[in-house]
Structure formats: structure tokens, C-alpha cells
Write a protein that holds these residues in place. Sequence first.
Motif, PDB file in Angstrom:
ATOM      1  N   MET A   1      -5.366  -3.485   2.421  1.00  0.00           N
ATOM      2  CA  MET A   1      -5.542  -2.687   1.204  1.00  0.00           C
ATOM      3  C   MET A   1      -6.158  -3.529   0.101  1.00  0.00           C
ATOM      4  N   ARG A   2      -5.755  -4.789  -0.003  1.00  0.00           N
ATOM      5  CA  ARG A   2      -6.340  -5.678  -1.006  1.00  0.00           C
ATOM      6  C   ARG A   2      -7.850  -5.780  -0.809  1.00  0.00           C
ATOM      7  N   GLU A   3      -8.254  -6.007   0.430  1.00  0.00           N
ATOM      8  CA  GLU A   3      -9.676  -6.111   0.740  1.00  0.00           C
ATOM      9  C   GLU A   3     -10.401  -4.793   0.464  1.00  0.00           C
ATOM     10  N   PHE A   4      -9.762  -3.682   0.780  1.00  0.00           N
ATOM     11  CA  PHE A   4     -10.358  -2.370   0.548  1.00  0.00           C
ATOM     12  C   PHE A   4     -10.550  -2.118  -0.951  1.00  0.00           C
ATOM     13  N   ILE A   5      -9.547  -2.438  -1.752  1.00  0.00           N
ATOM     14  CA  ILE A   5      -9.642  -2.249  -3.208  1.00  0.00           C
ATOM     15  C   ILE A   5     -10.721  -3.154  -3.787  1.00  0.00           C
ATOM     16  N   HIS A   6     -10.804  -4.381  -3.324  1.00  0.00           N
ATOM     17  CA  HIS A   6     -11.854  -5.287  -3.795  1.00  0.00           C
ATOM     18  C   HIS A   6     -13.230  -4.697  -3.514  1.00  0.00           C
ATOM     19  N   ASN A   7     -13.404  -4.126  -2.345  1.00  0.00           N
ATOM     20  CA  ASN A   7     -14.695  -3.538  -1.998  1.00  0.00           C
ATOM     21  C   ASN A   7     -14.970  -2.271  -2.810  1.00  0.00           C
ATOM     22  N   GLU A   8     -13.940  -1.460  -3.033  1.00  0.00           N
ATOM     23  CA  GLU A   8     -14.107  -0.264  -3.870  1.00  0.00           C
ATOM     24  C   GLU A   8     -14.555  -0.653  -5.277  1.00  0.00           C
ATOM     25  N   ARG A   9     -13.992  -1.740  -5.786  1.00  0.00           N
ATOM     26  CA  ARG A   9     -14.370  -2.208  -7.120  1.00  0.00           C
ATOM     27  C   ARG A   9     -15.814  -2.710  -7.123  1.00  0.00           C
ATOM     28  N   ARG A  10     -16.210  -3.393  -6.051  1.00  0.00           N
ATOM     29  CA  ARG A  10     -17.591  -3.875  -5.939  1.00  0.00           C
ATOM     30  C   ARG A  10     -18.576  -2.713  -5.981  1.00  0.00           C
ATOM     31  N   ILE A  11     -18.238  -1.625  -5.284  1.00  0.00           N
ATOM     32  CA  ILE A  11     -19.127  -0.464  -5.240  1.00  0.00           C
ATOM     33  C   ILE A  11     -19.100   0.299  -6.556  1.00  0.00           C
ATOM     34  N   GLU A  12     -17.913   0.620  -7.036  1.00  0.00           N
ATOM     35  CA  GLU A  12     -17.778   1.453  -8.239  1.00  0.00           C
ATOM     36  C   GLU A  12     -18.360   0.782  -9.475  1.00  0.00           C
ATOM     37  N   MET A  13     -18.177  -0.523  -9.604  1.00  0.00           N
ATOM     38  CA  MET A  13     -18.613  -1.236 -10.797  1.00  0.00           C
ATOM     39  C   MET A  13     -19.950  -1.954 -10.609  1.00  0.00           C
ATOM     40  N   ALA A  14     -20.701  -1.573  -9.601  1.00  0.00           N
ATOM     41  CA  ALA A  14     -21.975  -2.241  -9.315  1.00  0.00           C
ATOM     42  C   ALA A  14     -22.888  -2.246 -10.537  1.00  0.00           C
ATOM     43  N   PHE A  15     -23.478  -3.388 -10.814  1.00  0.00           N
ATOM     44  CA  PHE A  15     -24.428  -3.596 -11.913  1.00  0.00           C
ATOM     45  C   PHE A  15     -23.808  -3.386 -13.293  1.00  0.00           C
ATOM     46  N   GLU A  16     -22.501  -3.499 -13.401  1.00  0.00           N
ATOM     47  CA  GLU A  16     -21.824  -3.334 -14.691  1.00  0.00           C
ATOM     48  C   GLU A  16     -21.266  -4.658 -15.211  1.00  0.00           C
ATOM     49  N   GLU A  17     -21.745  -5.769 -14.649  1.00  0.00           N
ATOM     50  CA  GLU A  17     -21.402  -7.116 -15.119  1.00  0.00           C
ATOM     51  C   GLU A  17     -19.914  -7.433 -14.995  1.00  0.00           C
ATOM     52  N   GLN A  18     -19.288  -6.940 -13.929  1.00  0.00           N
ATOM     53  CA  GLN A  18     -17.875  -7.236 -13.714  1.00  0.00           C
ATOM     54  C   GLN A  18     -17.630  -8.062 -12.458  1.00  0.00           C
TER      55      GLN A  18
ATOM     56  N   PRO B   1       0.818  -1.220   0.000  1.00  0.00           N
ATOM     57  CA  PRO B   1       0.000   0.000   0.000  1.00  0.00           C
ATOM     58  C   PRO B   1       0.851   1.270   0.000  1.00  0.00           C
ATOM     59  N   THR B   2       1.432   1.578  -1.133  1.00  0.00           N
ATOM     60  CA  THR B   2       2.302   2.753  -1.259  1.00  0.00           C
ATOM     61  C   THR B   2       1.473   4.033  -1.316  1.00  0.00           C
ATOM     62  N   THR B   3       2.164   5.147  -1.258  1.00  0.00           N
ATOM     63  CA  THR B   3       1.520   6.458  -1.395  1.00  0.00           C
ATOM     64  C   THR B   3       0.794   6.547  -2.732  1.00  0.00           C
ATOM     65  N   ASP B   4       1.374   5.945  -3.749  1.00  0.00           N
ATOM     66  CA  ASP B   4       0.760   5.942  -5.080  1.00  0.00           C
ATOM     67  C   ASP B   4      -0.605   5.251  -5.054  1.00  0.00           C
ATOM     68  N   VAL B   5      -0.717   4.149  -4.336  1.00  0.00           N
ATOM     69  CA  VAL B   5      -1.992   3.425  -4.223  1.00  0.00           C
ATOM     70  C   VAL B   5      -3.026   4.310  -3.537  1.00  0.00           C
TER      71      VAL B   5
ATOM     72  N   ALA C   1      -2.674   3.733   6.957  1.00  0.00           N
ATOM     73  CA  ALA C   1      -1.732   2.745   7.510  1.00  0.00           C
ATOM     74  C   ALA C   1      -2.246   1.317   7.368  1.00  0.00           C
ATOM     75  N   MET C   2      -2.849   0.998   6.225  1.00  0.00           N
ATOM     76  CA  MET C   2      -3.333  -0.364   5.987  1.00  0.00           C
ATOM     77  C   MET C   2      -2.179  -1.293   5.649  1.00  0.00           C
ATOM     78  N   THR C   3      -2.337  -2.564   5.995  1.00  0.00           N
ATOM     79  CA  THR C   3      -1.398  -3.582   5.542  1.00  0.00           C
ATOM     80  C   THR C   3      -1.734  -3.925   4.095  1.00  0.00           C
ATOM     81  N   GLN C   4      -0.891  -4.712   3.464  1.00  0.00           N
ATOM     82  CA  GLN C   4      -1.157  -5.120   2.087  1.00  0.00           C
ATOM     83  C   GLN C   4      -2.469  -5.897   2.000  1.00  0.00           C
ATOM     84  N   ALA C   5      -2.714  -6.784   2.959  1.00  0.00           N
ATOM     85  CA  ALA C   5      -3.953  -7.570   2.957  1.00  0.00           C
ATOM     86  C   ALA C   5      -5.168  -6.676   3.180  1.00  0.00           C
TER      87      ALA C   5
END
Length: 199
Positions: A110-127, A74-78, A104-108
Motif C-alpha cells: 500500500m505504501r508503494e501504491f500510494i507513492h505511485n498515486e501521488r507521482r501520477i496525481e501531482m505530476a508536474f506540480e513541483e512536489q 491498509p485499512t478500509t479507510d485507506v 488485500a495489499m500489505t502495508q508495504a
Amino acid sequence: MNRSVQTFDGGLDKPGGSVQQTKTSYYMRKFMGAFESVSSNPPSYSGTFHDWIYYRYAGVLLNYAEATNETAGPTTDVYNVLYALRKRAGILTGPDNTYGVPQAMTQADMREFIHNERRIEMAFEEQRYWDIRRWKTAATVYNAAPLQGLDLQLSSGGQLFYNPIPVLTTKFRDPQMYLYPIPYSEVIKNGQMKQNPQW
């Protein structure tokens, strides 16, 4: 469309009978026309034009964040990519200027957070289906409790009551459904070819 949505039994948006309607008592606003067309008189949203989206900028941001987190953590870039994504969605910066992104998230984490962000952002878009297969979490997600909806009832006094109800039970067979079967006509062409597991 100039009135409250009525998804209680017998309401305008859940009349019963053979009319296609919501099974969950929910309708979504996403993909409907602009507010101006929805609030027109008479109200209409069925003629709204939609672009066919091949690739979304939000998808690019999320892919980059996911790949960077997997290779470098989880770098500053992420974090900056997630801020940009949330800023673009109209989310306020908040008092600490982090757009609600935990620090100050760990890699795990951040992984879970990104997965959830994708679930919300792409909702109902067949992804979602393809994402959980790619992450190898489909068996856990699909085999969880049934999807829930609401049974809404309107009392004679005009008060709404609701009860959660199951509306869909999904199943995912692991490892079988992570790979599609190879057509039999192709398998028999090569004696060295093996069918995918459990097909």
C-alpha cells in the motif's frame, strides 16, 4: 490546436535551431487552457488564467491515506480514500467497484501504491522532488538510469520512426542532499553548532 502535434525533427513543434522546444518529443496537456480556447480560430492557449494552488484536495486525500497506512496499515479507510481520489479523477469503478485499486495489499504494498498515486496525481506540480526526499528514496530514484525521450524521424514516405534517447542524467548524493547546508555565517555564531553531514 486543430492539428496533430509534430515533434519529429523538423516538425512544426520541433523545428530545430534556437527555438525553445521539447527535448523529449513530448508535450503535456496539463495546465493548458480549456479545450474550447485551444480549439478556437486562430488557436491560442497563452492567455489562459491559472489559479496559484497552495494546497490541493487530492493532496489532502493522499496525505491522509499515507499517514493512516503508516499508523494502522491498509485499512478500509485507506482504500475508501483511494477510491474517492480515483473517482474524482474520472476513473471508472470497474467490474469489482474498486477503481482499479488492488485488494488485500500489505502495508508495504500500500505504501508503494500510494507513492505511485501521488507521482501520477501531482505530476508536474513541483512536489515529486520533495516527496522522494521525505520518503528517503531520492538517492534510488535520482541515481537510476537517465531520463528517456524519443528521437522521432519522418521518412520521405511519411512514416514515423523513433529511437529512445537519454535526455537528462540526475545525481543525488546520500546523505548529503537530504539536508541543506547551514550558512557558514550562522555556524560560526555558535561553537556548539555542527554543519550538516558532508557540507
